[in-house]
Each structure stands twice: as C-alpha cells, then as structure tokens.
Design an enzyme around this catalytic site. Structure first.
Site, PDB file in Angstrom:
ATOM      1  N   ASN A  71     -96.463  11.419  -3.597  1.00 51.22           N
ATOM      2  CA  ASN A  71     -96.793  10.249  -3.691  1.00 51.22           C
ATOM      3  C   ASN A  71     -97.803   9.912  -2.419  1.00 51.22           C
ATOM      4  O   ASN A  71     -98.538   8.789  -2.724  1.00 51.22           O
ATOM      5  CB  ASN A  71     -95.593   9.210  -3.640  1.00 51.22           C
ATOM      6  CG  ASN A  71     -94.564   9.241  -4.709  1.00 51.22           C
ATOM      7  OD1 ASN A  71     -95.164   9.954  -5.813  1.00 51.22           O
ATOM      8  ND2 ASN A  71     -93.589   8.595  -4.855  1.00 51.22           N
ATOM      9  N   GLU A 172     -98.111  12.237 -10.278  1.00 51.62           N
ATOM     10  CA  GLU A 172     -96.882  11.251 -11.177  1.00 51.62           C
ATOM     11  C   GLU A 172     -97.831   9.979 -11.409  1.00 51.62           C
ATOM     12  O   GLU A 172     -97.431   8.883 -11.357  1.00 51.62           O
ATOM     13  CB  GLU A 172     -95.882  10.982 -10.306  1.00 51.62           C
ATOM     14  CG  GLU A 172     -95.095  12.126  -9.990  1.00 51.62           C
ATOM     15  CD  GLU A 172     -93.808  11.704  -9.281  1.00 51.62           C
ATOM     16  OE1 GLU A 172     -93.556  10.709  -8.811  1.00 51.62           O
ATOM     17  OE2 GLU A 172     -92.931  12.618  -9.162  1.00 51.62           O
ATOM     18  N   GLU A 291     -92.727  19.984  -9.009  1.00 53.44           N
ATOM     19  CA  GLU A 291     -91.956  19.384  -8.305  1.00 53.44           C
ATOM     20  C   GLU A 291     -90.381  19.532  -8.727  1.00 53.44           C
ATOM     21  O   GLU A 291     -90.256  19.283 -10.003  1.00 53.44           O
ATOM     22  CB  GLU A 291     -91.893  17.873  -8.064  1.00 53.44           C
ATOM     23  CG  GLU A 291     -93.004  17.694  -6.939  1.00 53.44           C
ATOM     24  CD  GLU A 291     -93.114  16.103  -6.809  1.00 53.44           C
ATOM     25  OE1 GLU A 291     -91.972  15.696  -6.592  1.00 53.44           O
ATOM     26  OE2 GLU A 291     -94.258  15.469  -6.379  1.00 53.44           O
ATOM     27  N   GLN A 351     -88.976  19.952  -1.270  1.00 48.90           N
ATOM     28  CA  GLN A 351     -89.849  20.340  -0.606  1.00 48.90           C
ATOM     29  C   GLN A 351     -89.563  21.678   0.331  1.00 48.90           C
ATOM     30  O   GLN A 351     -88.550  22.358  -0.100  1.00 48.90           O
ATOM     31  CB  GLN A 351     -90.515  19.215   0.182  1.00 48.90           C
ATOM     32  CG  GLN A 351     -91.030  18.190  -0.571  1.00 48.90           C
ATOM     33  CD  GLN A 351     -91.861  17.160   0.278  1.00 48.90           C
ATOM     34  OE1 GLN A 351     -92.254  17.526   1.531  1.00 48.90           O
ATOM     35  NE2 GLN A 351     -91.802  15.879  -0.370  1.00 48.90           N
TER      36      GLN A 351
END
Length: 503
Positions: A71, A172, A291, A351
């Site tokens: 993001n 995204e 992800e 992550q």
C-alpha cells in the site's frame, strides 16, 4: 490411521521457478527501520544494516524480494529516496498513517539486497502517479548512462545500472482502500501503456499486473478478466494476494484454507486461459502470488491503532507472534504452491522482518526466527526442481471452507542435479498418528538422507527473544525405505521434511 500414497519420477507437474520462494518488504511499521536497518545498533554494518538480521535472511536463500510496497507504494515518490540522506524530505505515509524519513531508498535497499544475495523486484506507483514517473524510475535504475536520470544515479555514487528485471505495475488497485484505486478497465489500460513504455527501456523486463487483493473481493474474479482484456499481450504475470487466520480457533478449518487457496489459483488460471483464447493471444501469463502469510493475531487491534495515531516514525505494527499452529499451516500452504507450480511461478511471503514476518528483531536488541521461518526455509532450500504428482489415499474431513480434505498433505520435489527427492509432509489430524506407506515408483535405490520434523508442541506455543528456539525442527526417526516404499509413523499435528538420496 493408515494412509497409502504413491509418486513416480515421470509424473511431473512442472519445473518449479526458484522465485516461488521469494519475499516482500515494505516501508511499513518496523520492517525497514529497526528491522533490516538500524544505525547505532551493536550489529549495524557500515551502511546501518543489521548484520544479525542479514544472517537470518541469508539462511533462507531467498531468490527475489518485492519492494517498496505494498500500500505504501501507491503514494510514494521514489525521488524522495535518492541523493544525500540529509537532503531527503520527511513525508506523511497515507497508507499506514506514519512519517517516512526516506533514510532508506532505492540505492540503500539495493546495497542490502546485494549483500544478502537477493534480486530486487520493484513496484511502481500507479495510484497517485503514473506512466511518466514509472518510466523515469526505470531509467534511473536500469539505464547505463548518458541521460538525465541515469546520470543522476551515477552522481549518487552508483556507476553501474541495477538491471532489475521484475516490475510490479502498482499494488492492489482493485481495493477501495488503495490510494488511486481504479476500476478494472481503467487500471488495465494504464498498466498496458506503462508496460509498453517500460519495455521500451528494458525489453526483457517482466511485467506483473495487479490481480485481486483476495478471493473475497466483490469484484473477484471479474477484476482479472477486465484487467487482462486490456493488457494481456504486454504483461507476464498477474498478482494474487491472500492472508489467513484462525480467529475461530477451529484448527481443521484453518488447515482447510490451504485447499481454498488451490481453488483461488485454479480459478484465476481459468480466467487467464479464457482471456488468452478470447484475444487469440500467443503468449502465456502466469501467477505471481506476491503477498501471502498468516495475519490475524493482532489485526483488529492494529487497525484501531494506525487509524488513530498521530503520524509516528516506524511504529510497531502488524508484529504477529507466530505459533506452532501457524508453522504447520505455512508448511501446508507451501505444499499447495509446489502442487500449483505450473501456474504459480513467483510467490512472496509478506513480509520478511517484524511486520507479519518469519524474522523478528527488537530495537537495540536481538533478532530471532519465528516458528514459520522453518517451513519457509525448508521449502526454499529443498523445494527446487521438478514438482511431482503425489497420489494420497487416506481419511478425509469436511469443514466450512472445503470438503474432502486429506488429513495427510504431501508435496514432492525431484532435484535431478542433486539426485534427490524431497517430501514435505503435513499430518493435519488432531489426535491420530499416520501409518504411511508410500510407493516410490521409478526411484529404485532411494534411501533416507535427511528427516526433519516439527511436532509435539502446544499449538499456541511461540518463539521469542528469551526462548528463540522453543519451536524449531528436530531430527526425525522411524521413517525409512524398504521394498521401494517409504514407510513410517507420523505423529498428529506434525510437519516433516524427508529428503531421499535417489542416485
């Protein structure tokens, strides 16, 4: 509980792309600052990066890493992270409501990535910015010299280009939460034009277009169709994201989400095939699952915090304490990626450090391996080669997310260079030991060269700075090859890595 299984050396699914075991790190929480980078720490190197964290990263043998978001990238000005550190602006990060100092930018991250032996996969901002900025970014990163942006890089002390091949076209973009969120056709057109421009600079670059943020999105899977109809011929991969949790405490349903992920991959594979046929295209597109991880332990509390706090620098955020149950789940999920390696060529655990991560590091203190570190490491080290079909015939169960789930989950990889077959085995049963009888057809001289097991722990047990090895692999026993079959007993709620010498 008796389970029969079989594999054959000629029954191959696909050659596994090494990048199936890649990672992701974002300017978020303490992933960068006091994660991989902490000047003044006793373990800091000359560049400010933590050597203790770097050592744990190297042991994972990660092929590629996605950076800088996430993001974060959808409002990121990449130019803020280049040039003298003292001249860089402090910005407000709208994604995670925090301050970004920009002390780590492209060149610093490249130094770290080279030191730990990982190729960079860079994301461009297609949220608040667009094609022109993406083109400039690639010129700065990849062009040898003689132009404004490449010469600017050289003036910053980086003479040779990085020659980055993997480029994510935003992040995204289907999500209404995303800065610069777009509709499928709108985003697909932008991605198509950006991909063409970037290929003009680096013809052999690989382009990764945004798929669904998860398979519960209202626009899934029509988003993928709409995007690919605009850009199919000019991209190489479509990304998928998915996070997992067990808030209900139902372990078997949690493990059933492994099968749910397989359906997600299968569905998007069908969309890819549909668009290819509709467009009469000749190129193939694969999946970049860039992800994935367990994320639920602190999710609700973290959401409250970051939406209310007053723009702190590198706040503690999404610092999941992973338990033994999570490690078992991750082992099974990696098995699903291996089984789907004909479709999934790149996957990135999200992550890498501190933020929903296999590695944790205290500010000014120690670093340690979380429980999920180990199945990820085993897959990365031993899951390279040809994925083999494994037939499993044993008891199954139904749950809310899937039916007919095998209690025994097995993936197999044949590495012809090393003359080895590695079996990754998860016994999901809550109480029963599996009596395994596996036919090793085509591997007449197989013998067990290694057996590691994670078993016998309370499902909620975690590792921490005071007990970093509490949940860790041990040498296994009781599994061997006789009469061309792998036989042995696998205790309930256990994860095994059995490596066979097949020379």
């Amino acid at each position: 509980m008796k389970v029969q299984a079989a594999l054959h050396k000629e029954f191959k699914i696909a050659r596994i792309d090494d990048r199936l075991y890649s990672a992701f790190i974002e300017h978020m929480g303490r992933a960068i600052y006091s994660g991989i980078y902490e000047p003044g720490h006793p373990q800091a190197d000359a560049h400010g990066f933590r050597k203790d964290v770097a050592a744990l990263v190297r042991d994972l043998n990660i092929p590629a890493i996605r950076y800088p978001g996430g993001n974060f990238v959808s409002a990121y000005n990449w130019e803020d992270g280049i040039g003298p550190i003292e001249d860089r602006p402090v910005r407000l990060d709208l994604a995670w409501r925090s301050k970004e100092t920009n002390h780590v930018g492209t060149n610093e991250f490249a130094v770290w990535a080279k030191d730990v032996g990982i190729d960079m996969m860079l994301a461009v901002n297609l949220g608040s910015r667009g094609l022109s900025d993406a083109r400039n970014f690639m010129e700065y990163v990849n062009h040898p010299g003689g132009t404004y942006w490449s010469d600017l890089r050289r003036s910053h002390g980086v003479e040779d280009p990085y020659d980055v091949k993997m480029w994510c076209l935003g992040n995204e973009m289907d999500g209404p939460w995303q800065i610069g969120h777009k509709e499928a056709k709108e985003y697909g057109r932008l991605a198509d034009e950006t991909a063409k421009a970037l290929r003009g600079l680096t013809p052999d670059a690989e382009m990764i277009v945004c798929g669904s943020s998860n398979d519960e999105m209202a626009t899934y899977p029509d988003w993928e169709r709409g995007v690919l109809e605009e850009c199919y011929e000019n991209v190489d991969y479509i990304s998928l994201h998915k996070y997992f949790g067990n808030s209900s405490g139902d372990t078997l349903n949690f493990f059933g989400k492994i099968e749910e992920t397989g359906r997600y991959i299968q569905a998007i594979g069908g969309v890819i095939d549909f668009v290819k046929a509709k467009k009469r295209a000749k190129n193939d597109i694969y999946i970049c699952f860039d992800e994935w991880n367990v994320w639920y332990h602190n999710r609700e509390e973290d959401s409250k915090n970051w939406k209310s706090w007053d723009w702190p620098e590198a706040p503690a955020l999404l610092e999941e304490d992973y338990n033994f149950e999570d490690a078992l789940f991750i082992g099974g999920l990696l098995n699903e990626f291996i089984r789907r390696s004909d479709r999934v060529k790149i996957a990135c655990i999200a992550q890498l450090v501190n933020v929903i991560a296999p590695i944790r590091a205290e500010k000014g203190g120690p670093a340690w391996r979380q429980t999920i570190y180990y199945p990820y490491q085993f897959a990365s080290l031993y899951g390279r080669g040809d994925a083999l079909n494994v037939s499993v015939n044993g008891p199954t169960y139904d749950c809310s997310v899937a039916d007919d789930v095998q209690y025994l989950d097995v993936a197999a990889v044949h590495n012809t260079d090393e003359q080895a077959v590695t079996l990754f085995i998860l016994n999901r049963h809550l109480t029963d030991t599996v009596d395994l009888d596996m036919d090793l057809a085509g591997f007449v001289n197989a013998k067990v060269a290694m057996h590691k097991v994670m078993a016998g722990h309370d499902l909620r047990l975690t590792n921490g700075p005071d007990n970093p090895d509490r949940v860790s692999p041990k040498d296994g026993s009781g599994v061997g090859v006789e009469d061309g079959k792998l036989r042995g007993n696998l205790p309930p709620l256990s994860y095994h890595v059995v490596r066979l010498d097949v020379s």
